[in-house]
Scaffold this motif. Structure first.
Motif, PDB file in Angstrom:
ATOM      1  N   ALA A   1       0.831  -1.208   0.000  1.00  0.00           N
ATOM      2  CA  ALA A   1       0.000   0.000   0.000  1.00  0.00           C
ATOM      3  C   ALA A   1       0.864   1.256   0.000  1.00  0.00           C
ATOM      4  CB  ALA A   1      -0.942  -0.002   1.207  1.00  0.00           C
ATOM      5  N   LEU A   2       1.982   1.211   0.718  1.00  0.00           N
ATOM      6  CA  LEU A   2       2.890   2.363   0.739  1.00  0.00           C
ATOM      7  C   LEU A   2       3.523   2.576  -0.634  1.00  0.00           C
ATOM      8  CD1 LEU A   2       4.703   1.785   4.149  1.00  0.00           C
ATOM      9  CD2 LEU A   2       3.003   3.560   3.627  1.00  0.00           C
ATOM     10  N   ALA A   3       3.871   1.487  -1.308  1.00  0.00           N
ATOM     11  CA  ALA A   3       4.495   1.586  -2.631  1.00  0.00           C
ATOM     12  C   ALA A   3       3.535   2.189  -3.648  1.00  0.00           C
ATOM     13  CB  ALA A   3       4.967   0.219  -3.099  1.00  0.00           C
ATOM     14  N   ASP A   4       2.246   1.946  -3.479  1.00  0.00           N
ATOM     15  CA  ASP A   4       1.235   2.467  -4.402  1.00  0.00           C
ATOM     16  C   ASP A   4       0.782   3.874  -4.052  1.00  0.00           C
ATOM     17  OD1 ASP A   4       1.299   0.073  -5.757  1.00  0.00           O
ATOM     18  OD2 ASP A   4      -0.475  -0.741  -4.763  1.00  0.00           O
ATOM     19  N   LEU A   5       1.221   4.407  -2.922  1.00  0.00           N
ATOM     20  CA  LEU A   5       0.750   5.697  -2.444  1.00  0.00           C
ATOM     21  C   LEU A   5       1.351   6.841  -3.250  1.00  0.00           C
ATOM     22  CD1 LEU A   5      -1.126   6.516  -0.070  1.00  0.00           C
ATOM     23  CD2 LEU A   5       0.953   6.970   1.244  1.00  0.00           C
ATOM     24  N   GLY A   6       0.512   7.705  -3.768  1.00  0.00           N
ATOM     25  CA  GLY A   6       0.975   8.865  -4.510  1.00  0.00           C
ATOM     26  C   GLY A   6       1.466   9.959  -3.586  1.00  0.00           C
ATOM     27  N   ASP A   7       2.174  10.934  -4.163  1.00  0.00           N
ATOM     28  CA  ASP A   7       2.728  12.032  -3.370  1.00  0.00           C
ATOM     29  C   ASP A   7       1.658  12.862  -2.671  1.00  0.00           C
ATOM     30  OD1 ASP A   7       5.275  11.277  -4.036  1.00  0.00           O
ATOM     31  OD2 ASP A   7       5.454  12.719  -5.677  1.00  0.00           O
ATOM     32  N   ASP A   8       0.445  12.893  -3.241  1.00  0.00           N
ATOM     33  CA  ASP A   8      -0.622  13.699  -2.657  1.00  0.00           C
ATOM     34  C   ASP A   8      -1.674  12.841  -1.949  1.00  0.00           C
ATOM     35  OD1 ASP A   8      -1.543  12.506  -4.933  1.00  0.00           O
ATOM     36  OD2 ASP A   8      -2.701  14.232  -5.599  1.00  0.00           O
ATOM     37  N   GLU A   9      -1.288  11.635  -1.587  1.00  0.00           N
ATOM     38  CA  GLU A   9      -2.225  10.724  -0.941  1.00  0.00           C
ATOM     39  C   GLU A   9      -1.813  10.424   0.500  1.00  0.00           C
ATOM     40  OE1 GLU A   9      -4.147   7.863  -4.188  1.00  0.00           O
ATOM     41  OE2 GLU A   9      -2.011   7.513  -3.862  1.00  0.00           O
ATOM     42  N   THR A  10      -2.804  10.032   1.269  1.00  0.00           N
ATOM     43  CA  THR A  10      -2.605   9.632   2.656  1.00  0.00           C
ATOM     44  C   THR A  10      -3.097   8.201   2.815  1.00  0.00           C
ATOM     45  OG1 THR A  10      -2.940  11.895   3.432  1.00  0.00           O
ATOM     46  CG2 THR A  10      -3.242  10.146   5.045  1.00  0.00           C
ATOM     47  N   LEU A  11      -2.350   7.414   3.562  1.00  0.00           N
ATOM     48  CA  LEU A  11      -2.785   6.065   3.904  1.00  0.00           C
ATOM     49  C   LEU A  11      -3.188   6.072   5.373  1.00  0.00           C
ATOM     50  CD1 LEU A  11      -3.084   3.006   3.282  1.00  0.00           C
ATOM     51  CD2 LEU A  11      -0.703   2.751   4.047  1.00  0.00           C
ATOM     52  N   VAL A  12      -4.404   5.640   5.633  1.00  0.00           N
ATOM     53  CA  VAL A  12      -4.858   5.485   7.013  1.00  0.00           C
ATOM     54  C   VAL A  12      -4.878   3.987   7.307  1.00  0.00           C
ATOM     55  CG1 VAL A  12      -6.710   5.839   8.667  1.00  0.00           C
ATOM     56  CG2 VAL A  12      -6.188   7.611   6.973  1.00  0.00           C
ATOM     57  N   LEU A  13      -4.069   3.608   8.277  1.00  0.00           N
ATOM     58  CA  LEU A  13      -3.936   2.216   8.677  1.00  0.00           C
ATOM     59  C   LEU A  13      -4.673   2.007   9.997  1.00  0.00           C
ATOM     60  CD1 LEU A  13      -2.488  -0.611   8.453  1.00  0.00           C
ATOM     61  CD2 LEU A  13      -0.635   0.445   9.767  1.00  0.00           C
ATOM     62  N   TYR A  14      -5.498   0.982  10.044  1.00  0.00           N
ATOM     63  CA  TYR A  14      -6.176   0.591  11.281  1.00  0.00           C
ATOM     64  C   TYR A  14      -5.557  -0.712  11.747  1.00  0.00           C
ATOM     65  CZ  TYR A  14      -9.596   4.078   9.942  1.00  0.00           C
ATOM     66  OH  TYR A  14     -10.197   5.257   9.585  1.00  0.00           O
ATOM     67  N   ASN A  15      -5.295  -0.793  13.049  1.00  0.00           N
ATOM     68  CA  ASN A  15      -4.665  -1.983  13.591  1.00  0.00           C
ATOM     69  C   ASN A  15      -5.189  -2.236  14.999  1.00  0.00           C
ATOM     70  OD1 ASN A  15      -2.958  -4.175  13.388  1.00  0.00           O
ATOM     71  ND2 ASN A  15      -1.092  -3.025  13.791  1.00  0.00           N
ATOM     72  N   SER A  16      -5.024  -3.451  15.477  1.00  0.00           N
ATOM     73  CA  SER A  16      -5.506  -3.804  16.813  1.00  0.00           C
ATOM     74  C   SER A  16      -4.493  -3.495  17.911  1.00  0.00           C
ATOM     75  CB  SER A  16      -5.878  -5.288  16.863  1.00  0.00           C
ATOM     76  OG  SER A  16      -4.749  -6.072  16.527  1.00  0.00           O
ATOM     77  N   PHE A  17      -3.281  -3.069  17.514  1.00  0.00           N
ATOM     78  CA  PHE A  17      -2.248  -2.664  18.469  1.00  0.00           C
ATOM     79  C   PHE A  17      -1.415  -1.565  17.826  1.00  0.00           C
ATOM     80  CE2 PHE A  17      -0.558  -6.084  15.908  1.00  0.00           C
ATOM     81  CZ  PHE A  17       0.702  -5.623  15.552  1.00  0.00           C
ATOM     82  N   GLU A  18      -0.653  -0.840  18.643  1.00  0.00           N
ATOM     83  CA  GLU A  18       0.198   0.207  18.094  1.00  0.00           C
ATOM     84  C   GLU A  18       1.327  -0.448  17.304  1.00  0.00           C
ATOM     85  OE1 GLU A  18       2.010   2.949  20.818  1.00  0.00           O
ATOM     86  OE2 GLU A  18       2.496   4.326  19.184  1.00  0.00           O
TER      87      GLU A  18
END
Length: 83
Positions: free
Chosen positions: A34-51
């Motif tokens: 997902a990080l590799a596909d992320l454009g310069d003007d994009e944000t990735l929001v990751l949800y996880n069950s732990f930090e």
């Protein structure tokens, strides 16, 4: 699973979401993809069950900033943006 959404009514920055809790098995590969596909003007929001503390060093090495928020006892939200 991931999908694209548009955040905010006033800006054109798009947001992708990835819920690591829905991934069967180790989620690191899906996160780095997902990080590799992320454009310069994009944000990735990751949800996880732990930090996801081990991820922070990887993000720093790959040129991403992050902001983490614990939204529930078993839910963490990490907003990731390219520097």
């Amino acid at each position: 699973m991931s999908h694209d959404t548009t955040s905010g009514a006033t800006d054109e920055q798009s947001t992708r979401e990835l819920d690591a809790r829905e991934i069967d098995g180790e989620p690191f590969g899906a996160i780095t993809s997902a990080l590799a596909d992320l454009g310069d003007d994009e944000t990735l929001v990751l949800y996880n069950s732990f930090e996801p503390e081990p991820l922070y060093g990887v993000l720093d090495q790959r040129g991403f900033d992050h902001e983490t928020e614990r939204v529930a006892p078993d839910e963490w939200r990490v907003e990731i943006e390219p520097r």
